[in-house]
Write an enzyme that holds these catalytic residues in place. Structure first.
Site, PDB file in Angstrom:
ATOM      1  N   GLN A   1       0.833  -1.201   0.000  1.00 56.04           N
ATOM      2  CA  GLN A   1       0.000   0.000   0.000  1.00 56.04           C
ATOM      3  C   GLN A   1       0.870   1.253   0.000  1.00 56.04           C
ATOM      4  OE1 GLN A   1      -3.239  -0.251  -0.342  1.00 56.04           O
ATOM      5  NE2 GLN A   1      -3.709   1.926  -0.282  1.00 56.04           N
TER       6      GLN A   1
ATOM      7  N   SER B   1      -6.252   1.083   4.616  1.00 54.57           N
ATOM      8  CA  SER B   1      -6.837   0.542   3.389  1.00 54.57           C
ATOM      9  C   SER B   1      -7.604  -0.737   3.687  1.00 54.57           C
ATOM     10  CB  SER B   1      -5.741   0.238   2.358  1.00 54.57           C
ATOM     11  OG  SER B   1      -6.263  -0.498   1.266  1.00 54.57           O
TER      12      SER B   1
ATOM     13  N   HIS C   1      -8.109  -3.040   1.706  1.00 59.16           N
ATOM     14  CA  HIS C   1      -7.443  -4.163   1.055  1.00 59.16           C
ATOM     15  C   HIS C   1      -6.552  -4.929   2.031  1.00 59.16           C
ATOM     16  CE1 HIS C   1      -8.528  -3.942  -3.207  1.00 59.16           C
ATOM     17  NE2 HIS C   1      -8.627  -2.636  -3.030  1.00 59.16           N
TER      18      HIS C   1
ATOM     19  N   ASP D   1     -11.431  -6.085  -5.893  1.00 58.05           N
ATOM     20  CA  ASP D   1     -11.707  -5.193  -7.016  1.00 58.05           C
ATOM     21  C   ASP D   1     -11.957  -6.083  -8.226  1.00 58.05           C
ATOM     22  OD1 ASP D   1     -11.277  -2.981  -5.446  1.00 58.05           O
ATOM     23  OD2 ASP D   1      -9.212  -2.685  -6.109  1.00 58.05           O
TER      24      ASP D   1
ATOM     25  N   VAL E   1      -5.906   6.541  -3.248  1.00 59.43           N
ATOM     26  CA  VAL E   1      -5.095   5.517  -2.578  1.00 59.43           C
ATOM     27  C   VAL E   1      -5.048   5.825  -1.087  1.00 59.43           C
ATOM     28  CG1 VAL E   1      -2.844   4.418  -2.405  1.00 59.43           C
ATOM     29  CG2 VAL E   1      -3.692   5.141  -4.641  1.00 59.43           C
ATOM     30  N   ALA E   2      -5.501   4.869  -0.281  1.00 62.40           N
ATOM     31  CA  ALA E   2      -5.563   5.091   1.163  1.00 62.40           C
ATOM     32  C   ALA E   2      -4.186   5.038   1.800  1.00 62.40           C
ATOM     33  CB  ALA E   2      -6.462   4.037   1.805  1.00 62.40           C
TER      34      ALA E   2
ATOM     35  N   GLU F   1     -16.666   3.955  -6.238  1.00 59.06           N
ATOM     36  CA  GLU F   1     -15.827   2.929  -6.853  1.00 59.06           C
ATOM     37  C   GLU F   1     -16.742   1.747  -7.173  1.00 59.06           C
ATOM     38  OE1 GLU F   1     -12.406   1.971  -4.498  1.00 59.06           O
ATOM     39  OE2 GLU F   1     -11.536   3.982  -4.711  1.00 59.06           O
TER      40      GLU F   1
ATOM     41  N   HIS G   1     -15.290  -1.945  -6.467  1.00 62.31           N
ATOM     42  CA  HIS G   1     -14.735  -2.277  -5.150  1.00 62.31           C
ATOM     43  C   HIS G   1     -15.826  -2.873  -4.264  1.00 62.31           C
ATOM     44  CE1 HIS G   1     -11.821  -1.288  -1.771  1.00 62.31           C
ATOM     45  NE2 HIS G   1     -12.945  -1.446  -1.103  1.00 62.31           N
TER      46      HIS G   1
END
Length: 248
Positions: free
Chosen positions: A126, A161, A163, A170, A155-156, A213, A216
């Site tokens: 990330q 994030s 993710h 995604d 972008v976190a 998004e 996502h």
């Protein structure tokens, strides 16, 4: 947002609910009655669940791991345990793997192709993604502060994030055009049946802090997903709603 409800306001809410109940009793099982019932449930959920200012300061996670909240204000818990499982050459958390595979297979039977373009990301990965985007912005002529601010729109921050939970995927080409595809329409209709919800919707961007998004999707479990869709709540709203109902 912000101020607490006054006693006068609370009394008004009670009166309004009383009137609503009376109307429901009069309308019984009519179509209009069912419509009103749904609206009342949604409004009640929103009244209990809409995040107020600083709602997530010192946030305490719910005990249900499928409802772990990760956003700009709330970092992934240090104690978070990740159970790796490989799908489409992407790693996801094993706890959602079977429902993900079942969903992809169900879509295929309906003539819809879904594939996982991105799943779990480590905190280090990330950071690399964020650094790369900041550098791209700098090369495009932005100053350092603006380059970072612009990068954080998409972008976190590492540790913030979704993710990193392994509970996010995604799908397909990961672009805004995904919203125009049959795959997106299929997910909107069937995703909650398998425990998946679109995490970032346009109408919830003021709550999530993230622009839409369409690609996502977050796994929250079947029961939670169906309830979130029924109430029309995003994850931030839903976890606070659950807390307001005594959830721990």
């Amino acid at each position: 947002m912000g101020e607490k409800t006054s006693s006068k306001g609370a009394a008004g809410m009670v009166i309004a609910l009383g009137i609503a109940v009376a109307l429901l009793c009069n309308w019984g099982g009519s179509l209009e009655g069912e419509r009103l019932k749904t609206e009342i449930v949604q409004e009640s959920a929103l009244a209990n669940g809409v995040p107020q200012q600083n709602a997530f300061q010192d946030y305490s996670q719910l005990s249900d791991p499928m409802l772990v909240l990760v956003n700009e204000e709330v970092p992934l818990p240090e104690s978070w345990g990740f159970l790796p499982f490989l799908v489409d050459d992407e790693v996801v958390d094993r706890r959602m793997a079977q429902d993900l595979l079942s969903m992809v297979q169900a879509a295929e039977k309906d003539g819809v192709w879904l594939w996982v373009a991105s799943g779990y990301r480590s905190r280090e990965r990330q950071q690399v993604l964020l650094d790369n985007l900041i550098q791209e912005n700098r090369e495009a002529g932005m100053e350092e502060v603006q380059a970072r601010k612009d990068a954080l729109k998409t972008v976190a921050l590492p540790g913030h994030s979704e993710h990193e939970t392994g509970l996010v995927v995604d799908f397909n080409d990961v672009s805004q055009q995904f919203a125009d595809t049959e795959a997106y329409r299929w997910l909107q209709e069937h995703g909650p049946e398998f425990g998946f919800v679109q995490r970032y919707r346009a109408e919830k961007s003021s709550v999530t802090g993230v622009e839409e998004e369409s690609w996502h999707y977050r796994y929250v479990g079947k029961e939670n997903a169906r309830e979130m869709e029924r109430l029309g709540l995003c994850l931030e709203e839903y976890v606070l709603y659950r807390k307001s109902q005594g959830g721990r």
